[in-house]
Design a protein around this motif. Structure first.
Motif, PDB file in Angstrom:
ATOM      1  N   UNK A  34       1.401  -2.253   7.751  1.00  0.00           N
ATOM      2  CA  UNK A  34       0.097  -1.286   7.723  1.00  0.00           C
ATOM      3  C   UNK A  34       0.515  -0.038   8.607  1.00  0.00           C
ATOM      4  N   UNK A  35       1.301  -0.439   9.970  1.00  0.00           N
ATOM      5  CA  UNK A  35       1.695   0.975  10.462  1.00  0.00           C
ATOM      6  C   UNK A  35       2.499   1.932   9.870  1.00  0.00           C
ATOM      7  N   UNK A  36       3.527   1.530   9.143  1.00  0.00           N
ATOM      8  CA  UNK A  36       4.295   2.536   8.075  1.00  0.00           C
ATOM      9  C   UNK A  36       3.424   2.979   7.171  1.00  0.00           C
ATOM     10  N   UNK A  37       2.599   2.308   6.430  1.00  0.00           N
ATOM     11  CA  UNK A  37       1.848   2.949   5.434  1.00  0.00           C
ATOM     12  C   UNK A  37       0.785   4.040   6.016  1.00  0.00           C
TER      13      UNK A  37
ATOM     14  N   UNK B 275       0.678  -1.212  -0.016  1.00  0.00           N
ATOM     15  CA  UNK B 275       0.114  -0.048   0.062  1.00  0.00           C
ATOM     16  C   UNK B 275       0.885   1.222   0.163  1.00  0.00           C
ATOM     17  N   UNK B 276       2.251   1.200   0.132  1.00  0.00           N
ATOM     18  CA  UNK B 276       2.741   2.506   0.281  1.00  0.00           C
ATOM     19  C   UNK B 276       2.990   3.438  -0.779  1.00  0.00           C
ATOM     20  N   UNK B 277       3.159   2.845  -2.095  1.00  0.00           N
ATOM     21  CA  UNK B 277       3.389   3.490  -3.335  1.00  0.00           C
ATOM     22  C   UNK B 277       2.044   4.081  -3.519  1.00  0.00           C
ATOM     23  N   UNK B 278       0.841   3.481  -3.488  1.00  0.00           N
ATOM     24  CA  UNK B 278      -0.465   3.830  -3.522  1.00  0.00           C
ATOM     25  C   UNK B 278      -0.845   5.131  -2.942  1.00  0.00           C
TER      26      UNK B 278
ATOM     27  N   UNK C 268      11.663   0.462   9.182  1.00  0.00           N
ATOM     28  CA  UNK C 268      10.497   0.675  10.108  1.00  0.00           C
ATOM     29  C   UNK C 268       9.359  -0.544  10.154  1.00  0.00           C
ATOM     30  N   UNK C 269       9.128  -1.172   8.875  1.00  0.00           N
ATOM     31  CA  UNK C 269       8.355  -2.133   8.898  1.00  0.00           C
ATOM     32  C   UNK C 269       8.859  -3.295   9.291  1.00  0.00           C
ATOM     33  N   UNK C 270       9.936  -3.856   9.533  1.00  0.00           N
ATOM     34  CA  UNK C 270      10.455  -4.811  10.343  1.00  0.00           C
ATOM     35  C   UNK C 270      10.596  -4.465  11.797  1.00  0.00           C
ATOM     36  N   UNK C 271      10.824  -3.162  12.138  1.00  0.00           N
ATOM     37  CA  UNK C 271      10.992  -2.800  13.408  1.00  0.00           C
ATOM     38  C   UNK C 271       9.523  -3.061  14.267  1.00  0.00           C
ATOM     39  N   UNK C 272       8.435  -2.707  13.456  1.00  0.00           N
ATOM     40  CA  UNK C 272       7.013  -2.512  14.024  1.00  0.00           C
ATOM     41  C   UNK C 272       6.296  -4.024  13.337  1.00  0.00           C
ATOM     42  N   UNK C 273       7.038  -4.959  12.641  1.00  0.00           N
ATOM     43  CA  UNK C 273       6.545  -6.012  12.589  1.00  0.00           C
ATOM     44  C   UNK C 273       5.410  -6.362  11.596  1.00  0.00           C
ATOM     45  N   UNK C 274       4.921  -5.282  10.964  1.00  0.00           N
ATOM     46  CA  UNK C 274       3.916  -5.104   9.717  1.00  0.00           C
ATOM     47  C   UNK C 274       4.118  -4.079   8.938  1.00  0.00           C
TER      48      UNK C 274
ATOM     49  N   UNK D  17      -2.635  -3.328   2.871  1.00  0.00           N
ATOM     50  CA  UNK D  17      -2.316  -4.265   3.617  1.00  0.00           C
ATOM     51  C   UNK D  17      -3.374  -5.036   4.225  1.00  0.00           C
ATOM     52  N   UNK D  18      -3.325  -6.338   4.098  1.00  0.00           N
ATOM     53  CA  UNK D  18      -2.314  -7.128   3.626  1.00  0.00           C
ATOM     54  C   UNK D  18      -2.653  -7.367   1.765  1.00  0.00           C
ATOM     55  N   UNK D  19      -1.770  -7.077   1.066  1.00  0.00           N
ATOM     56  CA  UNK D  19      -1.760  -6.992  -0.240  1.00  0.00           C
ATOM     57  C   UNK D  19      -2.426  -8.088  -0.876  1.00  0.00           C
TER      58      UNK D  19
END
Length: 337
Positions: free
Chosen positions: A282-285, A157-160, A274-280, A201-203
């Motif tokens: 969606x929070x980063x997006x 979802x990030x680029x979108x 960041x996505x690995x740090x938060x384990x998902x 997410x989840x794509x």
């Protein structure tokens, strides 16, 4: 403005993405996770073609609308279609980096030819006509934009959401600054919204190089065209694109300084850490959406509304983004588990 076109573009992108997902599954066009991936499950790719087709099909209906010249529409169609084709072929096989880069510069040259090149830019109260240096810099800028968008399309979802936020933000900036209503970014945002239904997410499908490269070059062309309307608007676009520009540039410079082969796949962008740090994902997006809405958009509006210096506002907007990139280790070596 043909308002019914907005609903048609959204519906077309939504339906086409679903059909492309079935096509990818039937042909085995899957993005299989590896050591450089940010996802864990095999996922169909190439859904960004729906964005490309929905947007390009809509463009002929915009001819003459809201001051959109035929030359500008030709620049979007030609450059966007070429980049999408290169990405589509690369998604289905592999094109050597040198040939991809050549195609990227051809697309950039096409776009700049039709929109008249790079207009004069305003900096520190002065209007500067950079001539051929400006045109060459603009070509490099367009090629960097389409490549950085590909680099930043690494989590669900990030680029979108970035494209939607930037395009809608540009529409708001145009309107509030007294420059009328901007149709092309709105149409692009609706096309991406239709795709996002499948990509959030989840794509259930990924954008692929065809979609990400197309978005990058199209956003770059829109930003340069905006500079012809008002030099201030170009800086507004750069502010709105801040999340992607800062993360991608910070990462690239750090990897270059370390001597990495920058053309090789990696997952050392700030958003990936960041996505690995938060384990998902969606929070980063969602965090990117919030940064766009509550930091970058207000600054872009203030800059054009109160005629503030573009470079100063750009540096002010980017400073916390650089701190975020450094905080999450953008461009650093990933620790081996």
């Amino acid at each position: 403005m043909v308002w019914w076109l907005l609903a048609v573009v959204f519906a077309l992108a939504l339906i086409l993405t679903g059909l492309l997902r079935k096509y990818a599954l039937s042909r085995g066009l899957m993005d299989v996770p590896n050591a450089r991936s940010s996802h864990e499950m095999p996922t169909p790719r190439g859904g960004g073609v729906a964005i490309v087709l929905s947007f390009l099909i809509a463009l002929p209906f915009l001819g003459g609308a809201e001051g959109l010249s035929s030359a500008f529409l030709i620049s979007l169609v030609g450059a966007g279609a070429l980049i999408a084709l290169i990405g589509f072929l690369d998604d289905h096989g592999h094109i050597a980096a040198r040939w991809r880069l050549m195609g990227h510069f051809i697309a950039a040259a096409w776009a700049l030819y039709w929109i008249g090149g790079m207009p004069p830019v305003e900096a520190f109260g002065l209007l500067l006509d950079l001539g051929w240096f400006g045109h060459i810099t603009a070509a490099i800028y367009l090629v960097w934009m389409l490549n950085l968008y590909n680099f930043m399309d690494g989590i669900d979802g990030l680029a979108s959401v970035e494209a939607i936020c930037v395009c809608m933000g540009a529409c708001i900036v145009y309107f509030l600054s007294g420059h009328g209503f901007s149709v092309a970014p709105l149409i692009l945002a609706l096309a991406v919204c239709g795709f996002l239904y499948w990509n959030f997410p989840p794509a259930r499908i990924f954008m692929g190089d065809a979609g990400s490269g197309f978005l990058g070059v199209t956003l770059g062309i829109l930003s340069i065209q905006a500079a012809w309307v008002s030099p201030q608007l170009f800086w507004a676009w750069l502010i709105l694109l801040g999340v992607f520009i800062v993360d991608a540039t910070f990462t690239l410079v750090r990897r270059l300084m370390r001597g990495d082969k920058v053309y090789e796949a990696h997952r050392s962008h700030g958003y990936q850490f960041a996505s690995r740090h938060y384990g998902a994902h969606k929070p980063v997006t969602i965090a990117v959406v919030l940064i766009n809405l509550f930091w970058l958009l207000p600054l872009a509006v203030c800059m054009v509304k109160f005629d503030l210096d573009g470079i100063f506002m750009l540096l002010f907007a980017y400073t916390p983004l650089f701190f975020l990139a450094a905080k999450f280790g953008a461009g650093s070596l990933e620790k081996v588990q």
